[in-house]
Design a protein around this motif. Structure first.
Motif, PDB file in Angstrom:
ATOM      1  N   SER A   9     -12.111   1.868   2.943  1.00  9.28           N
ATOM      2  CA  SER A   9     -13.131   2.778   2.422  1.00  9.28           C
ATOM      3  C   SER A   9     -14.416   2.692   3.235  1.00  9.28           C
ATOM      4  O   SER A   9     -15.098   3.704   3.453  1.00  9.28           O
ATOM      5  N   GLU A  62       2.152  10.776   0.944  1.00  8.63           N
ATOM      6  CA  GLU A  62       1.549  11.585  -0.101  1.00  8.63           C
ATOM      7  C   GLU A  62       1.451  13.037   0.361  1.00  8.63           C
ATOM      8  O   GLU A  62       1.321  13.317   1.558  1.00  8.63           O
ATOM      9  N   SER A  64      -0.801  16.518  -0.828  1.00 13.91           N
ATOM     10  CA  SER A  64      -1.945  16.919  -1.649  1.00 13.91           C
ATOM     11  C   SER A  64      -1.617  18.145  -2.498  1.00 13.91           C
ATOM     12  O   SER A  64      -0.652  18.871  -2.248  1.00 13.91           O
ATOM     13  N   GLU A  70      -8.790  15.997  -1.693  1.00 15.19           N
ATOM     14  CA  GLU A  70      -8.686  14.662  -2.273  1.00 15.19           C
ATOM     15  C   GLU A  70      -7.228  14.207  -2.317  1.00 15.19           C
ATOM     16  O   GLU A  70      -6.306  15.020  -2.322  1.00 15.19           O
ATOM     17  N   HIS A  72      -4.509  11.376  -4.390  1.00 12.76           N
ATOM     18  CA  HIS A  72      -4.386  10.696  -5.678  1.00 12.76           C
ATOM     19  C   HIS A  72      -3.879   9.262  -5.553  1.00 12.76           C
ATOM     20  O   HIS A  72      -4.230   8.409  -6.369  1.00 12.76           O
ATOM     21  N   ALA A  73      -3.034   8.996  -4.547  1.00 11.34           N
ATOM     22  CA  ALA A  73      -2.313   7.725  -4.518  1.00 11.34           C
ATOM     23  C   ALA A  73      -2.766   6.756  -3.438  1.00 11.34           C
ATOM     24  O   ALA A  73      -2.932   5.568  -3.700  1.00 11.34           O
ATOM     25  N   GLN A  76      -8.410   6.413  -2.745  1.00 14.12           N
ATOM     26  CA  GLN A  76      -9.327   6.952  -3.731  1.00 14.12           C
ATOM     27  C   GLN A  76     -10.673   7.297  -3.083  1.00 14.12           C
ATOM     28  O   GLN A  76     -11.202   6.545  -2.277  1.00 14.12           O
ATOM     29  N   GLY A  77     -11.212   8.459  -3.451  1.00 11.35           N
ATOM     30  CA  GLY A  77     -12.529   8.850  -2.961  1.00 11.35           C
ATOM     31  C   GLY A  77     -12.561   9.350  -1.537  1.00 11.35           C
ATOM     32  O   GLY A  77     -13.646   9.603  -0.992  1.00 11.35           O
ATOM     33  N   THR A 252      -5.628   4.293   4.998  1.00 10.15           N
ATOM     34  CA  THR A 252      -5.320   4.327   3.574  1.00 10.15           C
ATOM     35  C   THR A 252      -5.750   3.030   2.896  1.00 10.15           C
ATOM     36  O   THR A 252      -6.072   2.040   3.562  1.00 10.15           O
ATOM     37  N   ASP A 253      -5.720   3.027   1.568  1.00 10.17           N
ATOM     38  CA  ASP A 253      -5.995   1.825   0.785  1.00 10.17           C
ATOM     39  C   ASP A 253      -4.716   1.056   0.464  1.00 10.17           C
ATOM     40  O   ASP A 253      -4.735   0.103  -0.322  1.00 10.17           O
TER      41      ASP A 253
END
Length: 261
Positions: A9, A62, A64, A70, A72-73, A76-77, A252-253
């Protein structure tokens, strides 16, 4: 500033501000990176089917909602239109520009596809003591168009793009086993050895990325690459498409270890 230890992030924030515009290899150690393909909704089903039929080249992380920037998986943000260091814009199959922000081009019918990236398994290779040459030489990974056919789906068809990493002969099997355990980020190699056998004429002149040193006693090893959609998009020639610039990935997170099982 050590980008290898920063949270995704935080790095995405720097990218959004325009402070990072280069390749993302080695950033945010332990976290997955993703390829991007953005298409109008009318083409999205065919492309989703293409990814499903070609999971080695296009392992989906993912998809969108239509028009949404944005996710979702996996992050975030995040803002998919600003959080990649460099984008490529295609019109009728021709790349017309590269830019660091795609927000002005965004449309309500755009669907974003986030596809697993081999940078994830590179972390596993490094942890196992296997050298990754383009990281060692601070270059972008070399990528090549091949003569390997993808499985067609709807209007989408074309040849596989591969990424190449030279390895000592005695490390090839270990590298294949390590990467084979991560099918959601391209998995095992598709070819080992002779570049000519898969249609690569000059190993020192990649179609995407940078050339790297191949030392005596090393063999080129080729993995499926998430740049394949860009090659396929060139064949289909949609009126507009947006992708990441090769090597300039979405951070990604998701931890790499989460993509192993």
């Amino acid at each position: 500033m050590d980008l290898t230890t920063m949270a995704p992030s935080e790095v995405r924030g720097l990218i959004r501000k325009g402070e990072i515009t280069g390749p993302t290899a080695g950033m945010c150690a332990g976290y997955a990176q993703a390829n991007l393909a953005v298409l109008p909704k009318e083409l999205a089903y065919d492309f989703l089917l293409f990814c499903q039929r070609n999971p080695k080249s296009c392992p989906l992380l993912e998809v969108s909602d239509a028009g949404s920037r944005e996710l979702h998986a996996i992050a975030q943000g995040a803002d998919i239109a600003t959080d990649i260091p460099k984008y490529r814009v295609y019109e009728n199959g021709v790349m017309v520009e590269e830019r660091t922000d795609a927000s002005r081009l965004w449309r309500d019918d755009f669907v974003s596809f986030l596809i697993g990236c081999s940078f994830s398994f590179e972390a596993e290779l490094l942890e196992a003591g296997i050298t990754v040459r383009h990281i060692e030489e601070n270059r972008n990974v070399p990528m090549f168009r091949t003569n390997i056919d993808c499985v067609p789906a709807g209007i989408f068809s074309g040849k596989m793009v591969v990424s190449m990493r030279p390895l000592p002969h005695d490390e090839v099997v270990r590298a294949a086993l390590i990467t084979g355990g991560m099918p959601r980020v391209h998995g095992a190699p598709v070819h080992i050895g002779s570049p000519e056998a898969i249609g690569i004429k000059d190993i020192n002149h990649p179609d995407f990325g940078d050339s790297v040193t191949i030392r005596d006693g090393e063999v080129p090893v080729f993995w499926p690459c998430g740049v394949t959609p860009q090659s396929v998009i060139m064949n289909v020639k949609p009126k507009i498409a947006i992708t990441h610039s090769p090597g300039h990935m979405f951070l990604t997170d998701v931890k790499n270890v989460q993509l192993k099982y």
